[in-house]
Enzyme design. Structure first.
Site, PDB file in Angstrom:
ATOM      1  CG  ASN A  11      -1.693   1.257   1.410  1.00  0.00           C
ATOM      2  OD1 ASN A  11      -1.801   2.051   0.477  1.00  0.00           O
ATOM      3  ND2 ASN A  11      -2.263   1.452   2.598  1.00  0.00           N
ATOM      4  CE  LYS A  13       0.177   3.465   4.906  1.00  0.00           C
ATOM      5  NZ  LYS A  13      -0.249   3.573   6.289  1.00  0.00           N
ATOM      6  CG  HIS A  95      -6.001   1.707   5.081  1.00  0.00           C
ATOM      7  ND1 HIS A  95      -5.616   2.656   6.007  1.00  0.00           N
ATOM      8  CD2 HIS A  95      -4.947   0.875   4.920  1.00  0.00           C
ATOM      9  CE1 HIS A  95      -4.372   2.392   6.381  1.00  0.00           C
ATOM     10  NE2 HIS A  95      -3.951   1.320   5.743  1.00  0.00           N
ATOM     11  CD  GLU A  97      -3.310   5.423   6.764  1.00  0.00           C
ATOM     12  OE1 GLU A  97      -3.242   5.520   5.527  1.00  0.00           O
ATOM     13  OE2 GLU A  97      -2.396   4.911   7.449  1.00  0.00           O
ATOM     14  CD  GLU A 167      -3.860  -2.926   7.206  1.00  0.00           C
ATOM     15  OE1 GLU A 167      -2.751  -3.201   6.745  1.00  0.00           O
ATOM     16  OE2 GLU A 167      -4.417  -1.836   7.013  1.00  0.00           O
ATOM     17  N   GLY A 173       1.933   1.830  10.825  1.00  0.00           N
ATOM     18  CA  GLY A 173       2.882   2.937  10.740  1.00  0.00           C
ATOM     19  C   GLY A 173       3.578   3.264  12.046  1.00  0.00           C
ATOM     20  CB  SER A 209       4.588  -2.292  12.165  1.00  0.00           C
ATOM     21  OG  SER A 209       4.201  -0.948  12.435  1.00  0.00           O
TER      22      SER A 209
HETATM   23  C1  PEP Z   1      -1.060  -0.062   5.951  1.00  0.00           C
HETATM   24  O1  PEP Z   1      -1.007   1.099   5.572  1.00  0.00           O
HETATM   25  O2  PEP Z   1      -1.988  -0.783   5.596  1.00  0.00           O
HETATM   26  C2  PEP Z   1      -0.003  -0.564   6.811  1.00  0.00           C
HETATM   27  C3  PEP Z   1      -0.101  -1.761   7.291  1.00  0.00           C
HETATM   28  O3  PEP Z   1       1.039   0.308   7.058  1.00  0.00           O
HETATM   29  P1  PEP Z   1       2.453  -0.074   7.765  1.00  0.00           P
HETATM   30  O4  PEP Z   1       2.936  -1.358   7.137  1.00  0.00           O
HETATM   31  O5  PEP Z   1       3.329   1.082   7.462  1.00  0.00           O
HETATM   32  O6  PEP Z   1       2.164  -0.257   9.215  1.00  0.00           O
END
Ligand code: PEP
Length: 248
Positions: A11, A13, A95, A97, A167, A173, A209
Site C-alpha cells: 500500500n 499510500k 483502510h 485511514e 490491521e 505505521g 508494521s
Molecule cells: C497499511 O497502511 O496498511 C499498513 C499496514 O502500514 P504499515 O505497514 O506502514 O504499518
C-alpha cells in the site's frame, strides 16, 4: 493475485512520482519470481504507469480506494469500472485511514466492497481495532462487527472474491507489529466468522508494521495467508525481502 504462495500487497499510500515509481517497479520486477503472489496498490494517477510497466509480469496492481457509486455527479470520485479499465486486480477498501480521516463507516465500506467485486476485482477489506478499543477489551467485538457488516449483505460475487486484512490500527505505521499471539487469536476468530458465513476460500492477511525483519514470523502464524504492507512497500529491497519471506 494467485492462491499459490502467501499474498503480499503493498500500500503505497500518498507517496510516489513517475520517476520514483519507475525505479521501484523495475527493481520489483527484477527481484520477484513468476510464482510469487504480490501486488502494489498505487495512487490513482499512477495506475496507467503501473499497468504499462507491470503488464505481463508476476506483479499485480490495484488502488487504495474506490467510489461506492457507478457514475454520476460525484466530483473527485473514481468508480470501480474505471479502476478495472486500468487493469486493477485488487482495491483496498475500508483502510483505517479512510475510516478515521474520511469518515467511512461500515455501511460505506460494504457498498465499496460490493462495487469492487461487481467490477470483477478483489476487494481487500480492512478491519481492526484502535488502541483504546483493544485496551477496553473490545477487539473481538470491533473486528467481528466490521466483518459482519460485509458478510451479512455480501453478494455471491463478493463472497467469492473477498480478501480480508486484519490491521490493528495501533500497529499501522508505528513500527509496533501485533504479537504472534494476538494475530493468531484474531485470525482464528475471523476465520470462524468467514466459515460460518460459508466463505471458505477467503484469504486473510495481516497488516501493521510488517517489515523485512518480522515478516517471516508473522507470515508463519497459523491462519495468516499473507500481508498488507504500508511503509516497507516503498523500499523495493525491503519489500522484496518480505516477498521472499512469503515463499518458504
Ligand atoms: C497499511 O497502511 O496498511 C499498513 C499496514 O502500514 P504499515 O505497514 O506502514 O504499518
Amino acid at each position: 493475485m494467485t492462491n499459490a504462495a502467501k499474498t503480499i500487497v503493498g500500500n503505497w499510500k500518498l507517496h510516489g512520482s513517475l520517476q520514483e515509481n519507475a525505479a521501484r517497479l523495475a527493481a520489483l520486477k527484477a527481484g520477484c519470481r513468476s510464482d510469487d503472489a504480490l501486488a502494489v496498490c498505487v495512487p490513482f494517477p499512477y495506475l496507467a504507469q503501473a499497468q504499462q510497466l507491470l503488464q505481463g509480469s508476476a506483479i499485480g496492481w490495484g488502488a487504495q480506494n474506490v467510489s461506492e457509486h457507478a457514475k454520476g455527479a460525484f466530483t473527485g470520485e473514481v468508480s470501480a469500472t474505471m479502476l478495472a479499465d486500468f487493469g486493477c486486480g485488487c482495491v483496498i477498501v475500508g483502510h483505517s485511514e479512510r475510516r478515521s480521516l474520511y469518515g467511512e463507516d461500515d455501511a460505506t465500506v460494504v457498498r465499496k466492497a460490493q462495487a469492487v467485486a461487481a467490477a470483477g476485482m478483489t476487494p481487500i477489506v480492512c478491519v481492526g481495532e484502535t488502541l483504546s478499543e483493544r485496551e477496553r477489551g473490545d477487539t473481538a467485538q470491533v473486528v467481528t462487527r466490521q466483518l459482519a457488516a460485509v458478510l451479512t449483505v455480501a453478494s455471491e460475487e463478493l463472497k467469492h472474491r473477498l480478501v480480508v486484512a486484519y490491521e490493528p490500527v495501533w500497529a499501522i505505521g508505528t513500527g509496533r507489529a501485533a504479537s504472534e499471539e494476538d494475530v493468531r487469536e484474531v485470525h482464528a476468530l475471523l476465520r470462524g466468522q468467514l466459515k460460518e458465513a460459508g466463505v471458505n476460500g477467503a484469504r486473510l492477511l495481516y497488516g501493521g508494521s510488517v517489515k523485512a525483519n518480522n515478516a517471516k514470523a508473522l507470515l508463519n502464524i497459523a491462519g495468516v495467508d499473507g500481508a498488507l504492507v504500508g511503509g516497507a512497500s516503498l523500499d523495493a529491497e525491503e519489500f522484496l525481502a518480505i516477498v521472499q519471506a512469503a515463499r518458504a
